[in-house]
Design a protein around this motif. Structure first.
Motif, PDB file in Angstrom:
ATOM      1  N   HIS A  31       0.808  -1.225   0.000  1.00  0.00           N
ATOM      2  CA  HIS A  31       0.000   0.000   0.000  1.00  0.00           C
ATOM      3  C   HIS A  31       0.842   1.276   0.000  1.00  0.00           C
ATOM      4  O   HIS A  31       1.961   1.287   0.508  1.00  0.00           O
ATOM      5  CB  HIS A  31      -0.913   0.010   1.226  1.00  0.00           C
ATOM      6  CG  HIS A  31      -0.173  -0.062   2.527  1.00  0.00           C
ATOM      7  ND1 HIS A  31       0.069   1.038   3.307  1.00  0.00           N
ATOM      8  CD2 HIS A  31       0.403  -1.098   3.192  1.00  0.00           C
ATOM      9  CE1 HIS A  31       0.734   0.685   4.392  1.00  0.00           C
ATOM     10  NE2 HIS A  31       0.960  -0.604   4.353  1.00  0.00           N
ATOM     11  N   ASP A  52       6.724   1.768   5.413  1.00  0.00           N
ATOM     12  CA  ASP A  52       5.571   0.883   5.594  1.00  0.00           C
ATOM     13  C   ASP A  52       4.737   0.882   4.313  1.00  0.00           C
ATOM     14  O   ASP A  52       4.241   1.928   3.906  1.00  0.00           O
ATOM     15  CB  ASP A  52       4.748   1.406   6.787  1.00  0.00           C
ATOM     16  CG  ASP A  52       3.444   0.649   6.988  1.00  0.00           C
ATOM     17  OD1 ASP A  52       3.236  -0.395   6.350  1.00  0.00           O
ATOM     18  OD2 ASP A  52       2.628   1.126   7.808  1.00  0.00           O
ATOM     19  N   GLY A  53       4.615  -0.294   3.693  1.00  0.00           N
ATOM     20  CA  GLY A  53       3.847  -0.388   2.456  1.00  0.00           C
ATOM     21  C   GLY A  53       4.679  -0.088   1.228  1.00  0.00           C
ATOM     22  O   GLY A  53       4.765  -0.891   0.298  1.00  0.00           O
ATOM     23  N   GLU A 107      -4.808   0.891   2.616  1.00  0.00           N
ATOM     24  CA  GLU A 107      -4.760  -0.286   3.489  1.00  0.00           C
ATOM     25  C   GLU A 107      -5.022   0.140   4.918  1.00  0.00           C
ATOM     26  O   GLU A 107      -5.764  -0.496   5.653  1.00  0.00           O
ATOM     27  CB  GLU A 107      -3.394  -0.976   3.357  1.00  0.00           C
ATOM     28  CG  GLU A 107      -3.320  -2.326   4.074  1.00  0.00           C
ATOM     29  CD  GLU A 107      -2.602  -2.272   5.407  1.00  0.00           C
ATOM     30  OE1 GLU A 107      -2.383  -3.318   6.002  1.00  0.00           O
ATOM     31  OE2 GLU A 107      -2.269  -1.166   5.871  1.00  0.00           O
ATOM     32  N   GLU A 108      -4.404   1.246   5.320  1.00  0.00           N
ATOM     33  CA  GLU A 108      -4.532   1.694   6.711  1.00  0.00           C
ATOM     34  C   GLU A 108      -5.941   2.227   7.002  1.00  0.00           C
ATOM     35  O   GLU A 108      -6.422   2.158   8.133  1.00  0.00           O
ATOM     36  CB  GLU A 108      -3.503   2.790   7.021  1.00  0.00           C
ATOM     37  CG  GLU A 108      -2.059   2.431   6.660  1.00  0.00           C
ATOM     38  CD  GLU A 108      -1.430   1.436   7.635  1.00  0.00           C
ATOM     39  OE1 GLU A 108      -2.133   0.985   8.552  1.00  0.00           O
ATOM     40  OE2 GLU A 108      -0.243   1.105   7.446  1.00  0.00           O
ATOM     41  N   HIS A 167       7.508  -6.428   2.790  1.00  0.00           N
ATOM     42  CA  HIS A 167       7.083  -5.433   3.781  1.00  0.00           C
ATOM     43  C   HIS A 167       8.163  -5.247   4.835  1.00  0.00           C
ATOM     44  O   HIS A 167       8.868  -6.193   5.165  1.00  0.00           O
ATOM     45  CB  HIS A 167       5.778  -5.889   4.448  1.00  0.00           C
ATOM     46  CG  HIS A 167       4.932  -4.763   4.945  1.00  0.00           C
ATOM     47  ND1 HIS A 167       5.227  -4.073   6.097  1.00  0.00           N
ATOM     48  CD2 HIS A 167       3.814  -4.176   4.442  1.00  0.00           C
ATOM     49  CE1 HIS A 167       4.315  -3.124   6.279  1.00  0.00           C
ATOM     50  NE2 HIS A 167       3.452  -3.156   5.280  1.00  0.00           N
ATOM     51  N   GLN A 179       8.177  -4.181  10.822  1.00  0.00           N
ATOM     52  CA  GLN A 179       7.349  -3.443  11.801  1.00  0.00           C
ATOM     53  C   GLN A 179       7.492  -3.998  13.209  1.00  0.00           C
ATOM     54  O   GLN A 179       6.603  -3.847  14.047  1.00  0.00           O
ATOM     55  CB  GLN A 179       5.859  -3.439  11.412  1.00  0.00           C
ATOM     56  CG  GLN A 179       5.587  -2.773  10.074  1.00  0.00           C
ATOM     57  CD  GLN A 179       4.113  -2.622   9.780  1.00  0.00           C
ATOM     58  OE1 GLN A 179       3.461  -3.576   9.361  1.00  0.00           O
ATOM     59  NE2 GLN A 179       3.566  -1.429   9.999  1.00  0.00           N
ATOM     60  N   HIS A 204      -1.894  -7.434   6.831  1.00  0.00           N
ATOM     61  CA  HIS A 204      -1.398  -6.912   5.556  1.00  0.00           C
ATOM     62  C   HIS A 204      -2.383  -7.259   4.447  1.00  0.00           C
ATOM     63  O   HIS A 204      -3.225  -8.144   4.612  1.00  0.00           O
ATOM     64  CB  HIS A 204      -0.033  -7.526   5.230  1.00  0.00           C
ATOM     65  CG  HIS A 204       1.032  -7.176   6.219  1.00  0.00           C
ATOM     66  ND1 HIS A 204       1.554  -5.907   6.323  1.00  0.00           N
ATOM     67  CD2 HIS A 204       1.637  -7.903   7.172  1.00  0.00           C
ATOM     68  CE1 HIS A 204       2.449  -5.881   7.293  1.00  0.00           C
ATOM     69  NE2 HIS A 204       2.521  -7.083   7.830  1.00  0.00           N
TER      70      HIS A 204
HETATM   71 ZN   LIG Z   1       1.827  -1.727   5.894  1.00  0.00          ZN
END
Ligand SMILES: [Zn+2]
Length: 435
Positions: A86, A97-98, A131-132, A196, A199, A363
């Motif tokens: 994303h 992130d993404g 996505e978030e 990814h 995290q 995800h």
């Molecule tokens: Zn992500």
């Protein structure tokens, strides 16, 4: 003359530089926030589409603003290895992130294109638009729409400024009717793989650049309410108290103890509220949340049963009431053993140790697993493993290794072998399955 050899560290530096450049497309001048269909989001989409075109891909944008680049196989009409992630963010998020899941495969395609090399499978890089779900509180909007799944109830939803979902779409030149009009046929997808940032701190702690994901954890969230009796902090003797907060404190520790007892299981109390809390009043009512996750549904369900049994015992002993309401539940998504093996071989091929680990965060691969077999490759997260935070970071060296590993994965002869009849992959009827 032959093209110069592929240089992983150069590729890693280029991906990091692109992530930095993309992060400048932010809804806020002060920090990196990019939410669905804002001007910054649309500018980022345009930039990604431009890079896809430069890498020799044909590019299209679908009904929700997903940017899809396709690099054709040796033969026309081949099934596609779909890979992506994303390009929206949480508020004040991290710029990798993404994004790495878009830029790393893009770097692979760019290298294939430079060599003039075609593979038995087509490669589709999908930049998922949302996505978030930070703007409209959606969940996996983009990957669900990619598979033709869209709940029209969303069209009425408003963002914090009062703009409806539908208005936001029309302002961006998107037609809501187009979303469900062209569901992706799962038969055209060979598999889905997502790169990814981890995290989390596991790879960092073990000094490893890459990880092969075994599955995405399932989880449940409960809201728990403890009812005791409030009273004067000075006048009620200790043996006569029914303190809701003291009971809740024991329950919080019970969650932690139970989660600690099983590797791979995590339990968190993230919110705890004392109703009308006052310094000189015995707490009469407390609410708290319980978030329990595991890659193994059976392990999680057993933990839930035991945690709630412990709550009952604590409540009985202390003379308080306890009730719980489940407000979120999602089952674990196992990654395909075949894709895990291919990714592990690719990680080994670039000289990195193979570490398999579950993903505790959700995800787009969870949604894609409803259509095809999925796999994920994690890249070590720097700065203590922090993510969803501006401190989130990676090294260009690790990213370069990820590009090299993904390139090896895409070129692996096993990838084009016909797809295993995965039990999790439903037939064409999947698009009609209720949400
Ligand atoms: Zn992500």
């Amino acid at each position: 003359m032959n093209a110069p050899a592929f240089d992983a560290s150069t590729a890693g530096r280029e991906v990091v530089a692109r992530a930095e450049a993309l992060a400048r497309h932010s809804d806020s001048p002060d920090h990196y926030t990019r939410t669905w269909l804002t001007p910054a989001h649309r500018a980022a989409a345009l930039q990604i589409a431009g890079w896809m075109g430069e890498a020799g891909m044909s590019v299209r944008t679908d009904g929700v603003g997903n940017v899809i680049g396709r690099y054709e196989a040796t033969a026309a009409g081949a099934t596609a290895l779909v890979t992506g992630s994303h390009f929206d963010s949480v508020r004040n998020g991290g710029k990798y992130d993404g994004i790495l899941g878009i830029l790393v495969p893009l770097a692979c395609v760019s290298e294939l294109n430079r060599r003039g090399e075609r593979l038995p499978v087509a490669i589709e890089v999908v930049a998922f638009a949302d996505e978030e779900g930070a703007r409209f509180q959606t969940s996996f909007l983009a990957s669900r729409a990619f598979l033709g799944k869209f709940d029209t109830v969303l069209l009425e939803r408003r963002d914090a400024d009062g703009v409806t979902f539908e208005e936001a779409m029309r302002a961006a030149g998107l037609d809501p009717a187009a979303i469900a009009a062209s569901p992706r046929d799962p038969e055209t997808i060979a598999a889905y793989v997502e790169v990814h940032i981890e995290q989390g701190p596991v790879l960092l702690d073990e000094g490893l650049p890459l990880g092969v994901v075994t599955g995405i954890s399932g989880g449940t969230r409960h809201l728990v309410r403890v009812a005791g009796a409030s009273g004067h902090a000075g006048t009620v003797p200790m043996p006569m108290r029914r303190d809701a907060l003291a009971a809740a404190a024991e329950m919080v520790v019970a969650v932690e103890a139970r989660a600690k007892a099983v590797p791979g299981l995590v339990g968190t109390v993230g919110i705890l509220k004392v109703k009308d809390g006052t310094g000189n009043v015995i707490p009469g009512e407390v609410e708290f949340t319980v978030d329990i996750r595991s890659g193994e549904d059976a392990a999680r369900e057993a933990a839930e049963r035991e945690v709630f049994a412990a709550f009952e015992a604590i409540a009985a002993r202390r003379g308080v009431g306890v009730t719980a309401r489940k407000n979120h539940a999602v089952r674990a998504t196992p990654c395909s053993p075949r894709i895990q093996d291919l990714l592990a071989d690719s990680v080994a091929a670039v000289g990195a140790p193979v570490r398999k680990l579950p993903s505790g965060a959700g995800h787009d691969a969870m949604v894609m697993a409803e259509a095809t077999e999925v796999g994920m490759l994690f890249i070590r997260c720097g700065a203590g493993g922090v993510s969803h935070n501006p401190a989130e970071t990676v090294t260009a060296q690790d990213v370069g290794l990820a590009v090299a590993a993904m390139l090896a994965f895409l070129r692996a002869p096993g990838l084009s072998a016909s797809r295993a009849p995965a039990g999790s992959a439903p037939g064409p009827a999947f698009v009609r399955r209720p949400a």
